[in-house]
Motif scaffolding. Sequence first.
Motif, mmCIF file in Angstrom:
data_model
loop_
_atom_site.group_PDB
_atom_site.id
_atom_site.type_symbol
_atom_site.label_atom_id
_atom_site.label_comp_id
_atom_site.label_asym_id
_atom_site.label_seq_id
_atom_site.Cartn_x
_atom_site.Cartn_y
_atom_site.Cartn_z
ATOM 1 N N ASN A 10 -9.136 -3.169 2.922
ATOM 2 C CA ASN A 10 -10.285 -3.649 3.893
ATOM 3 C C ASN A 10 -10.262 -2.597 5.576
ATOM 4 O OD1 ASN A 10 -12.504 -4.452 2.190
ATOM 5 N ND2 ASN A 10 -11.220 -6.240 1.996
ATOM 6 N N LEU A 11 -9.284 -3.060 5.821
ATOM 7 C CA LEU A 11 -9.228 -2.439 7.272
ATOM 8 C C LEU A 11 -9.197 -0.875 7.840
ATOM 9 C CD1 LEU A 11 -6.698 -5.117 8.969
ATOM 10 C CD2 LEU A 11 -9.466 -4.572 9.056
ATOM 11 N N MET A 12 -8.184 -0.383 6.561
ATOM 12 C CA MET A 12 -7.874 1.031 6.738
ATOM 13 C C MET A 12 -9.279 2.060 5.660
ATOM 14 S SD MET A 12 -3.510 0.856 5.855
ATOM 15 C CE MET A 12 -4.002 2.889 5.697
ATOM 16 N N SER A 13 -10.190 1.241 4.938
ATOM 17 C CA SER A 13 -10.936 1.972 4.276
ATOM 18 C C SER A 13 -11.936 2.379 5.157
ATOM 19 C CB SER A 13 -10.863 1.986 2.729
ATOM 20 O OG SER A 13 -11.475 0.754 2.489
ATOM 21 N N MET A 14 -13.130 3.395 5.179
ATOM 22 C CA MET A 14 -14.582 3.279 5.086
ATOM 23 C C MET A 14 -15.247 2.322 4.109
ATOM 24 S SD MET A 14 -14.742 5.542 7.304
ATOM 25 C CE MET A 14 -13.029 4.775 8.464
ATOM 26 N N THR A 15 -15.258 2.370 2.788
ATOM 27 C CA THR A 15 -15.699 1.874 1.850
ATOM 28 C C THR A 15 -14.655 0.087 2.258
ATOM 29 O OG1 THR A 15 -15.137 3.009 0.091
ATOM 30 C CG2 THR A 15 -17.043 3.658 1.529
ATOM 31 N N GLY A 16 -15.127 -0.582 2.046
ATOM 32 C CA GLY A 16 -15.307 -2.072 1.905
ATOM 33 C C GLY A 16 -14.229 -1.271 0.191
ATOM 34 N N VAL A 17 -13.494 -2.631 -0.144
ATOM 35 C CA VAL A 17 -12.471 -2.144 -2.170
ATOM 36 C C VAL A 17 -12.816 -4.918 -1.947
ATOM 37 C CG1 VAL A 17 -9.906 -3.458 -1.148
ATOM 38 C CG2 VAL A 17 -11.008 -1.985 -3.564
ATOM 39 N N SER A 18 -13.460 -4.224 -3.380
ATOM 40 C CA SER A 18 -13.322 -6.310 -3.582
ATOM 41 C C SER A 18 -11.908 -6.485 -4.552
ATOM 42 C CB SER A 18 -13.712 -6.333 -4.542
ATOM 43 O OG SER A 18 -13.598 -5.405 -5.587
ATOM 44 N N PHE A 19 -11.619 -8.229 -4.246
ATOM 45 C CA PHE A 19 -10.261 -8.066 -4.388
ATOM 46 C C PHE A 19 -9.574 -8.001 -5.388
ATOM 47 C CE2 PHE A 19 -6.737 -11.047 -3.539
ATOM 48 C CZ PHE A 19 -6.647 -11.790 -4.549
ATOM 49 N N GLY A 20 -11.019 -8.112 -6.326
ATOM 50 C CA GLY A 20 -10.848 -8.137 -7.668
ATOM 51 C C GLY A 20 -9.419 -6.582 -8.316
ATOM 52 N N CYS A 21 -10.759 -5.884 -7.560
ATOM 53 C CA CYS A 21 -10.420 -4.310 -7.771
ATOM 54 C C CYS A 21 -8.890 -4.087 -7.181
ATOM 55 C CB CYS A 21 -11.608 -3.541 -7.128
ATOM 56 S SG CYS A 21 -10.242 -1.428 -6.860
ATOM 57 N N VAL A 22 -8.400 -5.401 -6.330
ATOM 58 C CA VAL A 22 -7.084 -4.512 -5.565
ATOM 59 C C VAL A 22 -6.121 -5.663 -6.395
ATOM 60 C CG1 VAL A 22 -5.645 -5.443 -3.583
ATOM 61 C CG2 VAL A 22 -7.462 -4.475 -3.078
ATOM 62 N N ALA A 23 -6.427 -6.409 -7.098
ATOM 63 C CA ALA A 23 -5.141 -7.789 -7.831
ATOM 64 C C ALA A 23 -5.034 -6.340 -9.102
ATOM 65 C CB ALA A 23 -5.880 -8.778 -8.279
ATOM 66 N N SER A 24 -6.295 -6.157 -9.559
ATOM 67 C CA SER A 24 -6.293 -4.953 -10.857
ATOM 68 C C SER A 24 -5.179 -4.105 -10.928
ATOM 69 C CB SER A 24 -7.377 -4.776 -11.232
ATOM 70 O OG SER A 24 -7.866 -3.969 -12.576
ATOM 71 N N PHE A 35 -5.320 4.541 -5.582
ATOM 72 C CA PHE A 35 -5.941 3.553 -4.416
ATOM 73 C C PHE A 35 -6.913 4.300 -3.446
ATOM 74 C CE2 PHE A 35 -5.811 -0.993 -4.191
ATOM 75 C CZ PHE A 35 -5.029 -1.315 -4.609
ATOM 76 N N ILE A 36 -5.778 5.889 -3.451
ATOM 77 C CA ILE A 36 -6.872 6.702 -2.644
ATOM 78 C C ILE A 36 -7.752 7.409 -3.223
ATOM 79 C CG2 ILE A 36 -6.304 9.074 -1.566
ATOM 80 C CD1 ILE A 36 -4.770 7.295 -0.222
ATOM 81 N N SER A 37 -7.615 7.535 -4.402
ATOM 82 C CA SER A 37 -9.057 8.023 -5.213
ATOM 83 C C SER A 37 -9.637 6.988 -5.367
ATOM 84 C CB SER A 37 -8.291 8.271 -6.354
ATOM 85 O OG SER A 37 -8.118 7.198 -7.532
ATOM 86 N N ALA A 38 -9.880 5.734 -5.476
ATOM 87 C CA ALA A 38 -11.212 5.094 -5.856
ATOM 88 C C ALA A 38 -11.306 4.598 -4.256
ATOM 89 C CB ALA A 38 -10.442 4.084 -5.916
ATOM 90 N N LEU A 39 -10.854 4.796 -2.592
ATOM 91 C CA LEU A 39 -11.351 4.764 -2.222
ATOM 92 C C LEU A 39 -11.780 5.880 -0.986
ATOM 93 C CD1 LEU A 39 -9.551 1.376 -0.866
ATOM 94 C CD2 LEU A 39 -11.398 1.911 -1.655
ATOM 95 N N ALA A 40 -11.536 7.380 -1.545
ATOM 96 C CA ALA A 40 -11.857 7.700 -0.772
ATOM 97 C C ALA A 40 -11.380 8.136 0.094
ATOM 98 C CB ALA A 40 -13.249 8.522 -1.144
ATOM 99 N N MET A 41 -9.610 8.087 -0.033
ATOM 100 C CA MET A 41 -8.822 7.920 1.775
ATOM 101 C C MET A 41 -7.627 8.906 1.174
ATOM 102 S SD MET A 41 -8.295 3.872 1.513
ATOM 103 C CE MET A 41 -6.479 3.798 2.687
ATOM 104 N N GLU A 42 -8.185 10.704 1.246
ATOM 105 C CA GLU A 42 -6.891 11.938 1.263
ATOM 106 C C GLU A 42 -6.043 11.859 2.635
ATOM 107 O OE1 GLU A 42 -11.464 12.190 -0.936
ATOM 108 O OE2 GLU A 42 -10.802 12.246 1.453
ATOM 109 N N GLY A 43 -5.281 11.978 2.797
ATOM 110 C CA GLY A 43 -4.373 12.054 3.449
ATOM 111 C C GLY A 43 -3.628 10.342 4.154
ATOM 112 N N GLN A 44 -4.118 9.434 3.319
ATOM 113 C CA GLN A 44 -3.221 8.808 3.335
ATOM 114 C C GLN A 44 -2.519 8.333 2.532
ATOM 115 O OE1 GLN A 44 -7.339 6.056 5.539
ATOM 116 N NE2 GLN A 44 -5.788 6.414 7.371
ATOM 117 N N GLN A 45 -2.334 8.788 1.903
ATOM 118 C CA GLN A 45 -1.680 8.437 0.559
ATOM 119 C C GLN A 45 0.282 7.200 0.901
ATOM 120 O OE1 GLN A 45 -1.042 10.832 -3.133
ATOM 121 N NE2 GLN A 45 -0.061 9.142 -3.820
#
Lengths: 209, 318
Positions: free
Chosen positions: A120-134, A179-189
């Motif tokens: 949540n701190l590193m991505s532009m869009t947030g992420v839900s807890f269920g997604c992370v756990a999944s 995570f990278i593909s779901a949160l669009a965080m290229e370059g931070q893999q």
Amino acid sequence: SGFVPPDMVQQQPYTGQIYQPTQAYTPTSAQSFYGSNFEDEPPLLEELGINFDHIWQKTLTVLHPLKVADGTIMNETDLAGPMVFCLAFGATLLLAGKIQFGYVYGISAIGCVGMFCLLNLMSMTGVSFGCVASVLGYCLLPMILLSTFAIVFSLQGITGIILTAGVIGWCSFSASKIFISALAMEGQQLLVAYPCALLYGVFALISVF
Amino acid sequence: QGGGSAVIDMENMDDTSGSSFEDMGEMHQRMKEEEEEEAEGEAGAAEEEDGEFLGVKGLQGQLGRQVADQGGKMWQAGKRQASKAFSLYANIDILRPYFDVEPVQVRARLLESMIPVKMINFPQKIAGELYGPLMLVFTLVAILLHGMKTSDTIIREGTLMGTAIGTCFGYWLGVSSFIYFLAYLCNAQITLVQMLSLLGYGLFGHCITLFVTYNIHFHSLFYIFWLGVGGLSTLRMVAVLLSRTVGHTQRLILCGTLAALHMLFLLYLHFAYHKVVEGILDTLEGPNMPPFQRVARDIPVVSNVVLNTTAKAVALTL
């Protein structure tokens, strides 16, 4: 020529039930329509939200590290698969003589919370807890293979170390890829892969020792 | 309308007590109750409407649906309230700017943390970033866990994981705060985030040293690494602090404390979590120890006499 209301032109078939204001409201799920017939209910798996095809797709994405991940498959959070994988991991540890279900669940919970805060701190869009756990749960699959291997062979030699390092790399690479593909965080893999590697490293510690 | 919006009706907040959290909670509670009354009113009307057609729909179906709707509404309202409270108290977005880094930057800063700067005449730049230090602290935790598992350390009061996390995070947060406090006393130009960042990157040397010496067990090797690698990272931190402090006494206090704490922490980590391994190595590879001697149990004569006397006394009484 008079004004003819359009209703009169089209005759409604007589259904035997008049003055039903809620008839136009057709319930789509059985939850809000308790008096429906048995055949109208959707299948149980659909109601529970367990979609085997998606589970299989996600499993293949994890097992094939070079396959490009589709960002949309993680939109629906599915915790059935990860639960099964955690249980399977605990079961393979049990077969090796280590009764450590508590550690598995504790570390999974703490790890998920930690990754949730970090992403949540590193991505532009947030992420839900269920997604992370999944995602973290699905990527535990190679670790299950490692602990299955540890039932028969000991992992404390040099081959064990190499195999463990390889499996940790595989798990964290898959998790960071999704995570990278779901949160669009290229370059931070790499930045996402490293905390995943630490988490899976702790799981590997349980498997090896 | 009134569907959980965050707009507060200012009419009710004329008095001075209207700004505390308890009162906000009351406002939300009142809003929720109003919502429920509305919903109940609607449901009651709908029930009456459908109640006329008992024979057609079935009372069970309608009532069941209304009850489920009510339960659903209460759950929604409760969830909304909880998420509002959560977002109010646990707002971690203030930390967001400190995690905005690229992998190249992190790598560069890691390497820089081992290179002491020579220019201490003007203030050196410290990157106020928290991703690298946080990851280094977690790496140190993982290395400690690995070391404890390899050496079969048994922690009696607590768990291995708890001890490792407590030690590493305690050092990072505690010593950073302490040095920040000293810096405030000594008039040094450094903020708390910068101090956390500096000390965090200084743990890179510790990670390398412990990773190597937990796997290769030589005392002299540890001391070489302690002085070399630990010393380099300490020198780097000391140089940065020197460049930001004015006055000899202040510099001495601040840098002396930091150097002492940093080096002693590495010493502590090595010895506290490594003792058992040394013991095992001594028995396996050390000087020849005599094999385990079997000594016959020597029952002293006294006890025999006591036993016989007791037996006689018992026999006499019977």
